[in-house]
Design an enzyme around this catalytic site. Sequence first.
Site, PDB file in Angstrom:
ATOM      1  N   TYR A 206      57.570   2.436  57.711  1.00 28.23           N
ATOM      2  CA  TYR A 206      58.879   3.272  57.830  1.00 28.23           C
ATOM      3  C   TYR A 206      59.853   2.359  56.107  1.00 28.23           C
ATOM      4  CZ  TYR A 206      57.306   5.413  61.636  1.00 28.23           C
ATOM      5  OH  TYR A 206      56.384   5.529  62.272  1.00 28.23           O
TER       6      TYR A 206
ATOM      7  N   HIS B 106      64.599   8.671  56.054  1.00 26.03           N
ATOM      8  CA  HIS B 106      64.791   8.473  57.302  1.00 26.03           C
ATOM      9  C   HIS B 106      65.398   6.967  57.590  1.00 26.03           C
ATOM     10  CE1 HIS B 106      65.175  10.037  60.824  1.00 26.03           C
ATOM     11  NE2 HIS B 106      64.614   9.690  61.645  1.00 26.03           N
TER      12      HIS B 106
ATOM     13  N   TYR C  97      62.331   1.988  67.847  1.00 29.52           N
ATOM     14  CA  TYR C  97      62.233   3.161  67.068  1.00 29.52           C
ATOM     15  C   TYR C  97      63.507   4.347  66.999  1.00 29.52           C
ATOM     16  CZ  TYR C  97      57.719   1.043  66.357  1.00 29.52           C
ATOM     17  OH  TYR C  97      56.506   0.601  65.955  1.00 29.52           O
TER      18      TYR C  97
ATOM     19  N   ASN D  95      63.875   7.438  68.031  1.00 31.36           N
ATOM     20  CA  ASN D  95      64.648   7.596  68.880  1.00 31.36           C
ATOM     21  C   ASN D  95      64.735   7.147  70.389  1.00 31.36           C
ATOM     22  OD1 ASN D  95      62.084   7.323  69.860  1.00 31.36           O
ATOM     23  ND2 ASN D  95      60.973   9.051  70.648  1.00 31.36           N
TER      24      ASN D  95
ATOM     25  N   ASP E 158      70.577   8.970  58.118  1.00 30.85           N
ATOM     26  CA  ASP E 158      70.203  10.066  56.403  1.00 30.85           C
ATOM     27  C   ASP E 158      70.517  11.585  57.465  1.00 30.85           C
ATOM     28  OD1 ASP E 158      68.234   9.199  59.277  1.00 30.85           O
ATOM     29  OD2 ASP E 158      67.178  11.154  58.198  1.00 30.85           O
TER      30      ASP E 158
ATOM     31  N   ASN F 174      67.686  12.341  66.475  1.00 32.41           N
ATOM     32  CA  ASN F 174      67.024  11.739  67.585  1.00 32.41           C
ATOM     33  C   ASN F 174      67.996  10.446  67.358  1.00 32.41           C
ATOM     34  OD1 ASN F 174      65.133  14.307  68.206  1.00 32.41           O
ATOM     35  ND2 ASN F 174      63.197  13.136  67.301  1.00 32.41           N
TER      36      ASN F 174
END
Length: 215
Positions: A26, A31, A78, A80, A105, A126
């Site tokens: 990632y 994101h 993470y 969420n 973002d 999220n």
Amino acid sequence: MTEAVTKPALVIPQLIVGLGNPEPKYDQTRHNIGFAAVEAIARAWKIPLAENKKFQGEYGEGVAPVGGKVRLLKPLTYMNRSGQSIQAVTSWYKLPPESVLVIYDEMDLPLGKTRLRLSGSAGGHNGMKSAIAHLSSQNFPRLRIGIGKPKNSVNDDSGAVSHVLGRFSASENQVMSLVLQFVVECVELSLKQGVEKAMNRCNSRSIEIPESESA
């Protein structure tokens, strides 16, 4: 007698949070621009970040250039579940929600634009849904960094996912490095003058792709 007009209290961030996902895959994705923003702030202010198990994130504290103690956080829960990490810090230091500035973002903003707000809904993000749930409030400042919408994609979830989890092009990276410098400026201004005053500057500027690159 005239009644004294009470000025609203200045909103000065004490905890600055950048949203993103852990794991190398990632890294540098759209994101994760919240992570990149906090890393840029940490470098500019010489505040080391280190993993903190209790806070479920990378955490650092120090003194901002405009004075006053400030805390930086990259949740490693993470996206969420970002709120878990934020709540761990706010509970430990007894910080009110309005002292938390969250950077993340935003697809609904074009590349090169930033939006600073005092409060608001999650807008489908999220990480922000989790932050709002764990802080039990929408009344905390947030700085959204535009990543633009995916090209040739109309309300297509899979297109949106691949867009946010994709990486910036070379010319976009040039813009984003300038945007991150501007984000550091905006956060410094928020600490110095309060979020409301900083909004005037941070919401009016648009950073373009350099001419030589966009031709």
